[in-house]
Structures are given as structure tokens and as C-alpha cells.
Design an enzyme around this catalytic site. Structure first.
Site, PDB file in Angstrom:
ATOM      1  CG  ASP A 184      -0.267  -0.427   2.514  1.00 23.22           C
ATOM      2  OD1 ASP A 184       0.984  -0.377   2.577  1.00 23.22           O
ATOM      3  OD2 ASP A 184      -0.970  -0.800   3.457  1.00 23.22           O
ATOM      4  CG  ASN A 217      -8.757  -1.452  12.396  1.00 24.24           C
ATOM      5  OD1 ASN A 217      -7.806  -2.094  11.960  1.00 24.24           O
ATOM      6  ND2 ASN A 217      -9.230  -0.374  11.802  1.00 24.24           N
ATOM      7  CG  HIS A 256      -5.772  -2.176   9.239  1.00 19.25           C
ATOM      8  ND1 HIS A 256      -5.815  -0.817   9.422  1.00 19.25           N
ATOM      9  CD2 HIS A 256      -4.481  -2.532   9.487  1.00 19.25           C
ATOM     10  CE1 HIS A 256      -4.621  -0.385   9.752  1.00 19.25           C
ATOM     11  NE2 HIS A 256      -3.797  -1.396   9.805  1.00 19.25           N
ATOM     12  CD  GLU A 311      -8.632   0.868   8.000  1.00 21.92           C
ATOM     13  OE1 GLU A 311      -8.710   0.039   8.930  1.00 21.92           O
ATOM     14  OE2 GLU A 311      -7.831   1.823   8.026  1.00 21.92           O
TER      15      GLU A 311
HETATM   16  P1  PGA Z   1       2.288  -1.656  12.927  1.00 16.96           P
HETATM   17  O1  PGA Z   1       1.091  -1.589  11.869  1.00 16.96           O
HETATM   18  O2  PGA Z   1       3.218  -2.699  12.392  1.00 16.96           O
HETATM   19  O3  PGA Z   1       2.882  -0.303  12.911  1.00 16.96           O
HETATM   20  O4  PGA Z   1       1.663  -2.050  14.228  1.00 16.96           O
HETATM   21  C1  PGA Z   1       0.505  -2.750  11.423  1.00 16.96           C
HETATM   22  C2  PGA Z   1      -0.618  -2.411  10.495  1.00 16.96           C
HETATM   23  O5  PGA Z   1      -1.291  -1.377  10.704  1.00 16.96           O
HETATM   24  O6  PGA Z   1      -0.843  -3.172   9.544  1.00 16.96           O
END
Ligand code: PGA
Length: 250
Positions: A67, A136, A138, A143
Site C-alpha cells: 500500500d 482493528n 486491518h 479496513e
Molecule cells: P504496525 O502496523 O506494524 O505499525 O503495528 C501494522 C498495520 O497497521 O498493519
């Protein structure tokens, strides 16, 4: 699913790097699906170390990132292209032209997403997709509530994701509100999936994702249907999953 529980962040990073390097050693021209965020940084550092020792080469490896923020230039310090250069690509022998990140400045997001889907197909698909998981549930910027059938698409970030990513930007208002992201369909088409989780704040969502019902409300729960998933995490992130009865390999 195989679950590897490590005592701490450093050893889980080493474990994930082991799996990534085994993929590259056994198939040097692998297509790696790569991820950004705080979680994979240690694994990337380990890969750099092994590359510098001469144990590993990425000369033939191709990569596609999950992404990119929509509206950020690749030179912006918080863009995911910049992240990948600084944390991995600038320190290994992967060819720049073999690394692919969505263009956050694309005039037409629809055309850019279609180009990316076609690119993944033209590379022969993803051999190993690395993932993190949001608080959450995702994966990439898919999302809660987004369709499982989506390919690369323009996403509006949820409040929870904007909140989580404010730590990188300093100010909440500087976090972009939109992103271009591979969809669940692209992720599920990868031949293998390696998902990393770290820290107590992920313990509940990991449990919901892998022991709860499969639901678009917890995007990572779809991974229960993928035939080749490896979950690597530290004890803080995995203890609730293990207490719920999930077997672990080590
Ligand atoms: P993080 O993010 O590795 O910074 O916890 C993970 C994500 O949001 O996919």
C-alpha cells in the site's frame, strides 16, 4: 496455520527474517509482497545484516508493496516508498526497477490500481506475502467492513488507523486520509502468507482474527481460509491466542 511464538521482538524478527530468507534462497527470483509499519522493521534489519555478511542476495528478487498513502510523494519521509528505501532497499542488492510501490501521486487512482493488479499478474503472482495487522484487524489498508472480493483500490482510512499512524507524522492532521491498497483478493491469491504481530495491544485482535468468526468486521479473519499461513509473534501479542487453545510450533 503455523504459529511461531517468540519471547520478544528481536527473536520474532529473526524468525520472520529466517522465513523470508529461506524463500529467497530456495527461489532467488521470488516475488515478495512487502509491508511497512513498525512491526517488520526488525526483520528487515536482520535481512540487511545477513546480506552484508554475504549470506543472502536479492539480485533476482522482485517485490510488490501492499500500500501507499494517497497524496504523498515517494520522497516524502512518511511515504511507504521512502520507508522501504530507508529500511531495506538501500542496504541490499535488490534492483530498484524490480521494486514496486503504488504511486501516491497518481492522477487517476482507478488507473493506478488497475495497473498494479496487472503488474502483480504479469510478475506471476506473489510467492510470499508479508503482513502486519492493525489494532482493528486491518491488513494492508483493508479496513473493517471492506469487501473481501476487492483488488487494489482507493481506501478512506478509519479513525483508528489515523490515530495509530499519528505517531509517525507527529500531528494527527498531517496523516493522509486516503491510501491506495492491495485488496484482500490480491492478498489471498499469494501462495504463502507470513503475518507478524508484536505487543500486548494486539493480543485481543489476534485472538479474534484467528479464533473468531470470519467476518469483514475483522479483515484478517479471512486468513483462516488461506492454505499456507505462518503467524510469527512475540509472547505479548500471542498469549491470548495460545490460552484460547491455538497450537504453537515453537
Ligand atoms: P504496525 O502496523 O506494524 O505499525 O503495528 C501494522 C498495520 O497497521 O498493519
Amino acid at each position: 496455520m503455523r504459529v511461531y511464538l517468540s519471547e520478544d521482538y528481536k527473536s520474532m524478527s529473526r524468525r520472520a527474517a529466517n522465513i523470508l530468507s529461506a524463500q529467497v534462497i530456495t527461489k532467488p527470483d521470488s516475488v515478495l509482497g512487502l509491508a511497512t509499519g513498525g512491526t517488520p522493521v526488525g526483520a528487515y534489519q536482520q535481512l540487511v545484516e545477513w546480506y552484508q555478511k554475504g549470506d543472502l542476495s536479492f539480485a533476482e528478487t522482485r517485490s510488490v508493496n501492499l500500500d501507499e498513502y494517497y497524496g504523498l510523494s515517494p520522497r516524502h519521509e512518511q511515504s511507504y516508498r521512502y520507508f522501504m528505501q530507508v529500511n531495506l532497499f538501500d542496504h541490499i542488492d535488490i534492483k530498484y526497477e524490480n521494486t514496486h510501490v503504488l504511486d501516491g501521486l497518481a492522477k487517476s487512482p482507478v488507473a493506478e490500481c488497475a495497473r498494479y493488479n496487472q503488474l502483480i499478474r504479469s510478475l506471476g503472482g506473489i510467492d510470499l506475502q508479508l503482513l502486519g495487522m492493525g489494532h482493528n484487524g486491518h491488513i494492508a489498508f483493508n479496513e473493517p467492513g471492506d469487501g473481501f472480493e476487492l483488488e487494489t483500490h482507493l481506501v478512506t482510512l478509519t479513525e483508528s488507523t489515523i490515530e495509530a499512524n499519528t505517531r509517525f507524522f507527529g500531528r494527527r492532521e498531517d496523516v493522509p486520509r486516503q491510501a491506495l491498497s492491495m485488496g484482500i483478493k490480491n492478498i489471498m491469491q499469494a501462495r504463502r502468507i507470513l503475518i507478524m504481530v508484536s505487543g500486548e495491544a494486539k493480543a485481543d485482535i489476534v485472538c479474534r482474527a484467528f479464533r473468531g468468526p470470519i467476518s469483514t468486521q475483522v479483515p484478517a479473519s479471512i486468513l483462516q481460509l488461506h492454505p499456507d499461513v505462518t503467524l510469527v509473534g512475540d509472547r505479548e501479542a500471542l498469549h491470548k491466542l495460545v490460552e484460547a487453545g491455538e497450537p504453537v510450533c515453537g
